[in-house]
Design an enzyme around this catalytic site. Structure first.
Site, short mmCIF file in Angstrom:
data_model
loop_
_atom_site.label_atom_id
_atom_site.label_comp_id
_atom_site.label_asym_id
_atom_site.label_seq_id
_atom_site.Cartn_x
_atom_site.Cartn_y
_atom_site.Cartn_z
N SER A 1 54.25 35.99 80.00
CA SER A 1 55.65 35.85 79.60
C SER A 1 56.00 34.46 79.10
O SER A 1 55.41 33.98 78.15
CB SER A 1 56.55 36.24 80.78
OG SER A 1 57.88 36.30 80.37
N HIS A 2 56.92 33.79 79.78
CA HIS A 2 57.41 32.49 79.34
C HIS A 2 56.51 31.35 79.79
O HIS A 2 56.78 30.19 79.48
CB HIS A 2 58.81 32.27 79.93
CG HIS A 2 58.82 32.44 81.41
ND1 HIS A 2 58.65 33.66 82.02
CD2 HIS A 2 58.93 31.54 82.41
CE1 HIS A 2 58.67 33.51 83.32
NE2 HIS A 2 58.83 32.24 83.59
N ASP B 1 61.01 34.50 74.20
CA ASP B 1 59.92 33.91 74.97
C ASP B 1 58.55 34.43 74.53
O ASP B 1 58.43 35.12 73.51
CB ASP B 1 60.13 34.19 76.46
CG ASP B 1 59.93 35.66 76.80
OD1 ASP B 1 60.15 36.50 75.91
OD2 ASP B 1 59.54 35.96 77.94
N ASP C 1 56.47 36.84 75.39
CA ASP C 1 56.23 38.26 75.11
C ASP C 1 57.46 38.99 74.57
O ASP C 1 57.45 40.21 74.46
CB ASP C 1 55.71 38.96 76.37
CG ASP C 1 56.69 38.90 77.53
OD1 ASP C 1 57.49 37.95 77.58
OD2 ASP C 1 56.65 39.80 78.39
N ASP D 1 60.61 39.43 75.65
CA ASP D 1 61.64 40.16 76.41
C ASP D 1 62.81 39.29 76.82
O ASP D 1 63.87 39.80 77.18
CB ASP D 1 61.02 40.90 77.62
CG ASP D 1 60.22 39.99 78.53
OD1 ASP D 1 60.21 38.77 78.30
OD2 ASP D 1 59.60 40.52 79.48
N ARG D 2 62.66 37.98 76.76
CA ARG D 2 63.79 37.11 77.12
C ARG D 2 64.55 36.65 75.88
O ARG D 2 64.00 36.65 74.78
CB ARG D 2 63.29 35.88 77.86
CG ARG D 2 62.66 36.17 79.17
CD ARG D 2 62.34 34.88 79.90
NE ARG D 2 61.80 35.19 81.21
CZ ARG D 2 61.89 34.40 82.26
NH1 ARG D 2 62.50 33.23 82.16
NH2 ARG D 2 61.38 34.74 83.43
N LYS E 1 63.37 44.44 79.45
CA LYS E 1 64.38 43.62 78.79
C LYS E 1 63.89 43.33 77.38
O LYS E 1 62.70 43.45 77.09
CB LYS E 1 64.65 42.35 79.58
CG LYS E 1 63.44 41.49 79.91
CD LYS E 1 63.88 40.45 80.93
CE LYS E 1 62.83 39.40 81.18
NZ LYS E 1 61.79 39.82 82.13
C1 G16 Z 1 60.06 38.23 85.17
C2 G16 Z 1 60.71 39.53 85.46
C3 G16 Z 1 62.20 39.35 85.47
C4 G16 Z 1 62.59 38.26 86.45
C5 G16 Z 1 61.87 36.99 86.09
C6 G16 Z 1 62.13 35.83 87.02
O1 G16 Z 1 60.42 37.85 83.87
O2 G16 Z 1 60.36 40.50 84.50
O3 G16 Z 1 62.78 40.56 85.77
O4 G16 Z 1 63.95 38.03 86.42
O5 G16 Z 1 60.48 37.26 86.08
O6 G16 Z 1 61.28 35.84 88.07
P1 G16 Z 1 61.13 34.66 89.10
O7 G16 Z 1 62.50 34.13 89.39
O8 G16 Z 1 60.51 35.35 90.27
O9 G16 Z 1 60.26 33.59 88.50
P2 G16 Z 1 59.34 37.56 82.76
O10 G16 Z 1 60.13 37.30 81.52
O11 G16 Z 1 58.59 36.38 83.29
O12 G16 Z 1 58.51 38.80 82.70
#
Ligand code: G16
Length: 542
Positions: free
Chosen positions: A112-113, A276, A278, A280-281, A375
């Site tokens: 992801s990010h 981000d 992938d 989704d953000r 998302k």
């Molecule tokens: C993932 C989840 C999200 C979550 C985020 C934050 O996002 O898919 O639903 O809100 O992690 O997680 P944390 O606060 O535990 O770091 P992504 O975009 O990283 O896949």
């Protein structure tokens, strides 16, 4: 020929908030990726002969792990694999492909990010047949298998050509390499008023969209530049790179600083956004106007009916618990239910499947709807653009109007990154230990009304998730929430979420830091953050 390879378990393969995320070098250990993929397959029931979707955000190791996944899928009895060309599929596009192809599930390769590259992060996430992240009962089963695994199955075969669109075979499994962008772009065109957005852009409305050298580049160029007519160059950093150009593909005010500064300049474009690793953000910034993710969710929900795909109205809104209550006020006014879930998109899936919610969002820059089960950053940008094209107001004017109608939830998240895991755990244990004594006590934030550790009962299947974040709630509706991130790969990250509500007739134009200062002091008083972490300020404020 199928090989059965002996292996021994790794003790660290429990999926976090969103799949398994580790350093690339951890994934490069012999058998590491294979063990996890086999643990996923061993947790599935009835996948023989079925379809698996495979793709990722193009980060370092993506192509190598795709080959492993394909050979293991063939050896484990899948009938067909759908692969994004070049190994590319954004997370929302993968979700869409799983849904439209009737796939059994999908493996999405992304952290992801988190940054990418040989010294950075990689990840594997399993999504189920509705296109959404595996729910906890599946991730728990994967974790249990990973602890006892003693063999995995893999086909001895040449690498698959994943760059040419078309079909081929790998053992008994069919492989289809598909265009990762077209079907997703068509889906977006079916939801939003593209002619209205195109007309507004043709009329001089200007955009800056930062793909952060990550997966959304090809999607954004196709949708915004080709289909909506934005000038070439509107999409910045539009070529996906294995190391994201050494940047951190996290669309927040720290890592998307260049976009932020451009949007605050005198000659700023009308609308700016970033997504981000992938896809989704999303980050939304109007000219001279940053929109918090929680506010963005509320504005999108309040105005969604202006887009053709949502003209019939919303069935309900869902938000993660740490996300501000701004959306709650919109739900109340619309007379629809508001669901408060734990952090993690996986908790929205059941609500969306049951038709109980239409739009979901999280403070962590995620918004989406029932069009997929993830998302979706580009979706959020398009819904904003659709709303702007209909209302013909600036982002700043829309925000001012929203706050004047619903009041304003001042909000910030303070992250303390890279702290020692034992110290982070000790802070949470100490805080939990004093929850019972806090109600009725005063501190800099006011008088504590209640304090608890958030637990969620899923209304569709009654499954219970406990210890999802410590909530300190104040008499005036303000909140401080403490939880540990579930997506990091090094040490621990403490997240402190701070929120204060001011009604429509209150002071709506304060600087966020000023509005929240008493609560920020209260967070330190209640949790002794500096004492536990040795940090006297957060590393990131969003
Ligand atoms: C993932 C989840 C999200 C979550 C985020 C934050 O996002 O898919 O639903 O809100 O992690 O997680 P944390 O606060 O535990 O770091 P992504 O975009 O990283 O896949």
């Amino acid at each position: 020929m199928i090989s059965t390879v002996s292996t021994t378990p790794f003790s660290d393969q429990q999926p976090g908030t969103s799949g398994l995320r580790k350093k690339v070098r951890v994934f490069q250990q012999p058998h590491y990726a294979e063990n996890f993929v086999q643990s996923v397959f061993d947790s599935l029931d009835g996948h023989a002969g079925q379809t698996l979707v495979v793709g990722g955000d193009g980060r370092y190791l993506n192509r190598e792990v795709i080959q492993i996944v394909l050979k293991m899928a063939a050896a484990n009895g899948f009938g067909r694999a759908l692969v994004g060309q070049g190994g590319i599929l954004s997370t929302p596009a993968a979700s869409h492909l799983i849904r439209t192809s009737g796939a059994f599930g999908g493996l999405i390769l992304s952290a992801s990010h988190n940054p990418g590259g040989p010294d950075e992060d990689f990840g594997i996430k399993y999504n189920v047949g509705n296109g959404g992240p595996a729910p906890e009962k599946v991730t728990d089963a994967i974790a249990a298998h990973a602890l006892v695994i003693d063999r995995y199955k893999i086909l001895d075969a040449r690498d698959v050509d994943i760059d040419a669109i078309g079909t081929s075979r790998l053992g008994d499994m069919a492989i289809e390499v598909v265009d990762p962008v077209a079907a997703y772009a068509d889906l977006m065109e079916s939801l939003f008023d593209f002619p209205a957005i195109r007309a507004q852009i043709a009329g001089g409305f200007t955009l800056a969209l930062d793909s952060m050298s990550a997966v959304t580049g090809p999607y954004a160029v196709e949708i915004f530049e080709r289909r909506l007519g934005a000038p070439a160059g509107t999409v910045l950093n539009g070529t996906p790179l294995p190391d994201f150009g050494h940047h951190h593909p996290d669309p927040n005010l720290v890592h998307a600083r260049a976009l932020h500064d451009r949007m605050m300049a005198p000659d700023a474009p009308d609308f700016g956004a970033a997504s981000d690793g992938d896809g989704d953000r999303n980050l939304i910034i109007g000219r001279h106007c940053y929109v918090t993710p929680s506010d963005s969710l509320a504005v999108l929900a309040a105005n969604a009916h202006l887009a053709p795909g949502y003209a019939a109205g919303l069935k309900g809104i869902a938000r993660s618990m740490p996300t501000s209550g701004a959306a709650d006020r919109v739900a109340e006014k619309l007379g629809i239910p508001l669901y408060e879930t734990p952090t993690g998109w996986k908790f929205f899936g059941n609500l969306l499947d049951a038709g109980m919610a239409t739009i979901c969002g999280e403070e962590s820059a995620g918004t989406g709807s029932d069009h997929v089960r993830e998302k979706d950053g580009i979706w959020a940008v398009l819904l904003w653009l659709n709303i702007l094209a209909v209302r013909k107001q600036s982002v700043a004017a829309i925000m001012a109007d929203h706050w004047a109608t619903y009041g304003r939830n001042y909000y910030a998240r303070h992250d303390y990154e890279g702290i020692d895991k034992d110290c982070a755990d000790a802070l949470m244990v100490a805080l939990r230990g004093k929850l019972g004594a806090l109600p009725g006590t005063p501190n800099s934030g006011g008088t504590v009304k209640s304090a608890d550790d958030f637990a969620y009962v899923d209304p569709t299947d009654q499954s219970v998730s406990r210890q999802q974040g410590i909530r300190i709630l104040f008499d005036d509706g303000s909140r401080i929430i403490f939880r540990l991130s579930g997506t990091g790969t090094q040490g621990a990250t403490l997240r402190v979420y701070i929120e204060r509500y001011v009604g429509p007739k209150g002071e709506l134009a304060l600087a966020t830091g000023d509005a929240l200062a008493p609560l920020i002091a209260a967070a330190q008083e209640v949790a002794d953050i500096a004492g536990h972490t040795g940090m006297d300020r957060p590393s990131v404020i969003t």
